[in-house]
Motif scaffolding. Structure first.
Motif, PDB file in Angstrom:
ATOM      1  N   CYS A  19      36.489 -28.611   5.777  1.00 57.34           N
ATOM      2  CA  CYS A  19      37.004 -29.959   6.064  1.00 57.34           C
ATOM      3  C   CYS A  19      35.886 -30.889   6.526  1.00 57.34           C
ATOM      4  N   ALA A  20      34.969 -30.358   7.343  1.00 53.27           N
ATOM      5  CA  ALA A  20      33.860 -31.178   7.833  1.00 53.27           C
ATOM      6  C   ALA A  20      32.945 -31.596   6.690  1.00 53.27           C
ATOM      7  N   PHE A  21      32.582 -30.642   5.836  1.00 52.37           N
ATOM      8  CA  PHE A  21      31.746 -30.978   4.685  1.00 52.37           C
ATOM      9  C   PHE A  21      32.460 -31.972   3.765  1.00 52.37           C
ATOM     10  N   GLY A  22      33.754 -31.752   3.564  1.00 50.68           N
ATOM     11  CA  GLY A  22      34.515 -32.620   2.671  1.00 50.68           C
ATOM     12  C   GLY A  22      34.609 -34.049   3.145  1.00 50.68           C
ATOM     13  N   SER A  23      34.410 -34.275   4.441  1.00 49.66           N
ATOM     14  CA  SER A  23      34.519 -35.628   4.983  1.00 49.66           C
ATOM     15  C   SER A  23      33.236 -36.429   4.867  1.00 49.66           C
ATOM     16  N   SER A  24      32.141 -35.802   4.448  1.00 49.04           N
ATOM     17  CA  SER A  24      30.854 -36.499   4.447  1.00 49.04           C
ATOM     18  C   SER A  24      30.838 -37.687   3.491  1.00 49.04           C
ATOM     19  N   GLY A  25      31.344 -37.487   2.285  1.00 52.41           N
ATOM     20  CA  GLY A  25      31.329 -38.569   1.308  1.00 52.41           C
ATOM     21  C   GLY A  25      32.214 -39.733   1.704  1.00 52.41           C
ATOM     22  N   VAL A  26      33.359 -39.431   2.286  1.00 53.61           N
ATOM     23  CA  VAL A  26      34.301 -40.477   2.692  1.00 53.61           C
ATOM     24  C   VAL A  26      33.727 -41.308   3.833  1.00 53.61           C
ATOM     25  N   ALA A  27      32.932 -40.690   4.697  1.00 55.63           N
ATOM     26  CA  ALA A  27      32.303 -41.428   5.792  1.00 55.63           C
ATOM     27  C   ALA A  27      31.074 -42.190   5.327  1.00 55.63           C
ATOM     28  N   ALA A  28      30.370 -41.643   4.327  1.00 53.28           N
ATOM     29  CA  ALA A  28      29.134 -42.273   3.867  1.00 53.28           C
ATOM     30  C   ALA A  28      29.393 -43.454   2.931  1.00 53.28           C
ATOM     31  N   LYS A  29      30.401 -43.349   2.087  1.00 53.94           N
ATOM     32  CA  LYS A  29      30.605 -44.389   1.077  1.00 53.94           C
ATOM     33  C   LYS A  29      30.856 -45.771   1.673  1.00 53.94           C
ATOM     34  N   PRO A  30      31.665 -45.919   2.745  1.00 50.07           N
ATOM     35  CA  PRO A  30      31.826 -47.252   3.345  1.00 50.07           C
ATOM     36  C   PRO A  30      30.510 -47.850   3.839  1.00 50.07           C
ATOM     37  N   LEU A  31      29.605 -47.016   4.352  1.00 51.06           N
ATOM     38  CA  LEU A  31      28.305 -47.504   4.775  1.00 51.06           C
ATOM     39  C   LEU A  31      27.487 -48.000   3.585  1.00 51.06           C
ATOM     40  N   ILE A  32      27.572 -47.255   2.490  1.00 49.30           N
ATOM     41  CA  ILE A  32      26.854 -47.654   1.276  1.00 49.30           C
ATOM     42  C   ILE A  32      27.419 -48.957   0.727  1.00 49.30           C
ATOM     43  N   GLU A  33      28.741 -49.074   0.708  1.00 45.64           N
ATOM     44  CA  GLU A  33      29.367 -50.295   0.215  1.00 45.64           C
ATOM     45  C   GLU A  33      29.101 -51.487   1.141  1.00 45.64           C
ATOM     46  N   ALA A  34      28.814 -51.198   2.426  1.00 42.38           N
ATOM     47  CA  ALA A  34      28.514 -52.275   3.376  1.00 42.38           C
ATOM     48  C   ALA A  34      27.078 -52.766   3.242  1.00 42.38           C
ATOM     49  N   GLY A  35      26.272 -52.060   2.447  1.00 39.98           N
ATOM     50  CA  GLY A  35      24.912 -52.528   2.201  1.00 39.98           C
ATOM     51  C   GLY A  35      23.807 -51.557   2.526  1.00 39.98           C
ATOM     52  N   LEU A  36      24.120 -50.365   3.044  1.00 36.28           N
ATOM     53  CA  LEU A  36      23.098 -49.376   3.367  1.00 36.28           C
ATOM     54  C   LEU A  36      22.725 -48.608   2.095  1.00 36.28           C
ATOM     55  N   GLU A  37      21.434 -48.464   1.837  1.00 29.99           N
ATOM     56  CA  GLU A  37      20.981 -47.736   0.650  1.00 29.99           C
ATOM     57  C   GLU A  37      21.380 -46.264   0.747  1.00 29.99           C
ATOM     58  N   PRO A  38      21.804 -45.648  -0.372  1.00 24.35           N
ATOM     59  CA  PRO A  38      22.185 -44.232  -0.339  1.00 24.35           C
ATOM     60  C   PRO A  38      21.100 -43.323   0.226  1.00 24.35           C
ATOM     61  N   LEU A  39      19.831 -43.586  -0.132  1.00 20.62           N
ATOM     62  CA  LEU A  39      18.746 -42.751   0.378  1.00 20.62           C
ATOM     63  C   LEU A  39      18.574 -42.917   1.888  1.00 20.62           C
ATOM     64  N   HIS A  40      18.871 -44.111   2.390  1.00 26.03           N
ATOM     65  CA  HIS A  40      18.771 -44.323   3.827  1.00 26.03           C
ATOM     66  C   HIS A  40      19.892 -43.581   4.562  1.00 26.03           C
ATOM     67  N   VAL A  41      21.077 -43.560   3.967  1.00 21.75           N
ATOM     68  CA  VAL A  41      22.169 -42.784   4.555  1.00 21.75           C
ATOM     69  C   VAL A  41      21.796 -41.299   4.578  1.00 21.75           C
ATOM     70  N   THR A  42      21.200 -40.835   3.478  1.00 22.68           N
ATOM     71  CA  THR A  42      20.781 -39.433   3.395  1.00 22.68           C
ATOM     72  C   THR A  42      19.744 -39.115   4.455  1.00 22.68           C
ATOM     73  N   TRP A  43      18.765 -39.999   4.622  1.00 20.20           N
ATOM     74  CA  TRP A  43      17.711 -39.786   5.619  1.00 20.20           C
ATOM     75  C   TRP A  43      18.298 -39.770   7.036  1.00 20.20           C
TER      76      TRP A  43
END
Length: 342
Positions: A19-43
């Motif tokens: 469940c924890a792993f499965g939630s990573s994309g759902v938490a990351a995508k709003p940040l990416i859509e808000a303007g954060l670069e995917p690589l920056h989220v990964t870092w």
């Protein structure tokens, strides 16, 4: 702790990890859509989790001398590679689709075994590979001319290929050399801690985090019509979807078996798809959902049928994402036993 209680607690921990792993994309995508670069989220994810697990890295500091290539491979493939490809794919295609594509990794491992290592694979393994590819064709709706973003699909496939690279590395990584019994298997806790640390260092060179749009983290992102603080999403990604997910996954494998933990880990894709449906309104069609079930079934059969390490070799118990998602380094209980690496 008796065997029954150990298995029960192991099953609970495996579910928590999935469940924890499965939630990573759902938490990351709003940040990416808000303007954060995917690589920056990964870092940010890798660096934050590496800092949280620094005490573990110090405790297992001997691994740097004893298993440098295993740690480097885990960092570059299971952490940096899988997560970078997965999060970048999320900027272009739905969370569930990206994670299901990553679940092609066990089938791709079989191709490596058959055509590179020139080892025989069973009929069941071939069936699993065919099911995974056939199910994926339903997920991406090939008959409709690939309605999904082509680059996004390639990026998700890149995550699967990085996961394959980790599985291959793990097959050779539990002892320094074949037949060398002087050194014990690498402790998975240490592998995870240093993998995140090495992955963060590699991502620093690629992502150039000094260019991060920091105001996104101090602002808000939209999740199902609700404004959520960006820093809160990042804290969830680091503490829950990474540190907690990896650690509970490793403990689960120790209390269960790699096979059982690997089956439970397949719930990661289900969790990610459901959460994306509810929180991000990423609806999949009935055909895509059916295809997803077939992909997971094929991945499960392929994992169970992959030839194990040759005599004298063991497979380290460390979880590789995914992406993200796996995925199962990794996420990976007996590394090739679990597919997630996020």
């Amino acid at each position: 702790m008796d065997v029954s209680r150990a298995r029960t607690s192991g099953l609970v921990l495996a579910l928590v990890s999935a469940c924890a792993f499965g939630s990573s994309g759902v938490a990351a995508k709003p940040l990416i859509e808000a303007g954060l670069e995917p690589l920056h989220v990964t870092w940010l994810r890798a660096t934050g989790a590496a800092l949280v697990l620094l005490p573990l890295a110090w405790r297992h500091r001997a691994l740097v001398r004893e298993r440098p290539w295993l740690l480097l491979g885990f960092g570059l493939l299971a952490v940096a590679g899988v997560q970078a490809f997965y999060f970048t794919a999320l900027s272009r295609i739905p969370v569930g689709v990206a994670l299901l594509i990553e679940y092609l990794a066990p089938a791709l491992v079989l191709l490596w075994v058959r055509f590179v290592q020139r080892r025989t694979v069973t009929r069941a393994a071939a069936v699993g590979m065919v099911l995974a590819v056939g199910g994926l064709s339903c997920v991406v709706e090939v008959w409709a001319g690939l309605r999904l973003d082509g680059l996004g699909l390639l990026l998700a496939l890149g995550a699967a290929c990085c996961q394959v690279g980790y599985f291959v590395l793990a097959d050779h990584g539990s002892t320094a050399e074949e037949g060398d019994t002087a050194k014990p298997p690498a402790d998975p806790m240490g592998v995870i801690a240093y993998g995140l640390l090495f992955g963060a260092l590699a991502l620093t060179v690629v992502a150039r985090p000094w260019r991060t749009d920091w105001p996104v983290l101090t602002g808000t992102a939209t999740v199902h019509g609700t404004q959520v603080h960006g820093l809160g999403l990042l804290v969830w990604i680091v503490l829950v979807a990474t540190a907690t997910a990896y650690l509970t996954g490793v403990v689960a494998v120790r209390r269960l078996s790699p096979a059982v933990a690997g089956v439970v880990a397949c719930l990661e894709a289900v969790v990610a798809t459901v959460l994306a449906w509810v929180l991000l309104e990423e609806h999949l069609s009935a055909v895509q959902l059916a295809g997803g079930v077939v992909v997971l079934l094929g991945a499960f059969i392929a994992q169970r049928s992959t030839p194990k390490a040759r005599s004298g070799e063991a497979v380290p118990e460390a979880r590789a994402d995914p992406a993200a998602g796996s995925g199962t380094a990794p996420g990976t209980g007996g590394a090739a036993e679990d597919v997630s690496a996020r």
